[in-house]
Design a protein around this motif. Structure first.
Motif, PDB file in Angstrom:
ATOM      1  N   MET A 247      -2.243  -2.039   1.524  1.00  0.00           N
ATOM      2  CA  MET A 247      -3.527  -2.558   2.008  1.00  0.00           C
ATOM      3  C   MET A 247      -4.436  -1.415   2.416  1.00  0.00           C
ATOM      4  O   MET A 247      -3.968  -0.426   2.970  1.00  0.00           O
ATOM      5  N   LEU A 248      -5.730  -1.576   2.153  1.00  0.00           N
ATOM      6  CA  LEU A 248      -6.764  -0.664   2.645  1.00  0.00           C
ATOM      7  C   LEU A 248      -8.039  -1.479   2.787  1.00  0.00           C
ATOM      8  O   LEU A 248      -8.608  -1.932   1.790  1.00  0.00           O
ATOM      9  N   TYR A 249      -8.442  -1.682   4.027  1.00  0.00           N
ATOM     10  CA  TYR A 249      -9.641  -2.471   4.315  1.00  0.00           C
ATOM     11  C   TYR A 249     -10.488  -1.736   5.328  1.00  0.00           C
ATOM     12  O   TYR A 249      -9.977  -1.256   6.344  1.00  0.00           O
TER      13      TYR A 249
ATOM     14  N   THR B 289       1.839   3.957  -5.674  1.00  0.00           N
ATOM     15  CA  THR B 289       1.128   2.975  -6.482  1.00  0.00           C
ATOM     16  C   THR B 289       0.268   2.090  -5.585  1.00  0.00           C
ATOM     17  O   THR B 289       0.527   1.962  -4.384  1.00  0.00           O
ATOM     18  N   VAL B 290      -0.727   1.489  -6.201  1.00  0.00           N
ATOM     19  CA  VAL B 290      -1.613   0.562  -5.497  1.00  0.00           C
ATOM     20  C   VAL B 290      -2.024  -0.529  -6.470  1.00  0.00           C
ATOM     21  O   VAL B 290      -2.158  -0.273  -7.672  1.00  0.00           O
ATOM     22  N   GLU B 291      -2.167  -1.741  -5.960  1.00  0.00           N
ATOM     23  CA  GLU B 291      -2.758  -2.837  -6.721  1.00  0.00           C
ATOM     24  C   GLU B 291      -4.227  -2.868  -6.292  1.00  0.00           C
ATOM     25  O   GLU B 291      -4.576  -3.513  -5.305  1.00  0.00           O
TER      26      GLU B 291
ATOM     27  N   THR C  20      -3.074  -2.130 -11.421  1.00  0.00           N
ATOM     28  CA  THR C  20      -2.033  -1.271 -10.869  1.00  0.00           C
ATOM     29  C   THR C  20      -2.423   0.163 -11.199  1.00  0.00           C
ATOM     30  O   THR C  20      -2.746   0.481 -12.349  1.00  0.00           O
ATOM     31  N   MET C  21      -2.424   1.006 -10.173  1.00  0.00           N
ATOM     32  CA  MET C  21      -2.777   2.413 -10.345  1.00  0.00           C
ATOM     33  C   MET C  21      -1.696   3.265  -9.698  1.00  0.00           C
ATOM     34  O   MET C  21      -1.057   2.832  -8.743  1.00  0.00           O
TER      35      MET C  21
END
Length: 163
Positions: A84-86, A117-119, A152-153
């Protein structure tokens, strides 16, 4: 260079404020990429305060407050997933996201991850791309009765990627 912001661990007392930040961030910052129904479905994933608190507490979650105001939060899951990143819309573009991302990447590397990884939402994909993440897969995530696209990164961690 990233602006220095004070980071601290998530506390259960943060739950209500972070739920509000989560909803504001989705509503105001993703409107160009997701329609209203998609944004409502996405934000509703934090509707249950206890479940949201458990989710945040089950990961390494960092919080930024500026002059008592919640500016953003980020979470690392399983030592190698940027979960998460908000960032609150009032603090968007001021380096809060970059400071949180720097910290999450350092934590992952310090915990032995060779890559993270990040979605990434369609809104966040350019942010992560600028940080050296490479797209590996396009996804359609179910939320309520809707589909929300994301990507996905992955970023390799190490001395060559510092800075």
């Amino acid at each position: 260079m990233t602006t220095a912001y004070p980071l601290r661990p998530f506390l259960r007392a943060d739950t209500m404020a972070l739920r509000e930040l989560f909803a504001h961030s989705i509503e105001e910052l993703t409107a160009d990429d997701y329609d209203e129904d998609q944004r409502v479905a996405w934000a509703s994933s934090a509707a249950d305060a206890d479940a949201f608190a458990e989710r945040l507490a089950g990961m390494v979650t960092l919080v930024v407050q500026v002059d008592g105001e919640y500016a953003g939060f980020a979470s690392l899951k399983d030592n190698d997933k940027f979960e998460m990143l908000y960032v609150h819309p009032y603090f968007a573009g001021q380096g809060v996201g970059a400071a949180l991302a720097d910290a999450i990447e350092r934590l992952a590397q310090g915990r032995g991850a060779a890559a993270i990884t990040v979605e990434a939402s369609d809104t966040a994909e350019p942010f992560f791309g600028a940080r050296g993440y490479q797209a590996t897969q396009r996804n359609m995530m179910p939320r309520d009765d809707l589909w929300l696209p994301n990507t996905t990164m992955k970023k390799r961690l190490g001395a060559a990627n510092d800075g």
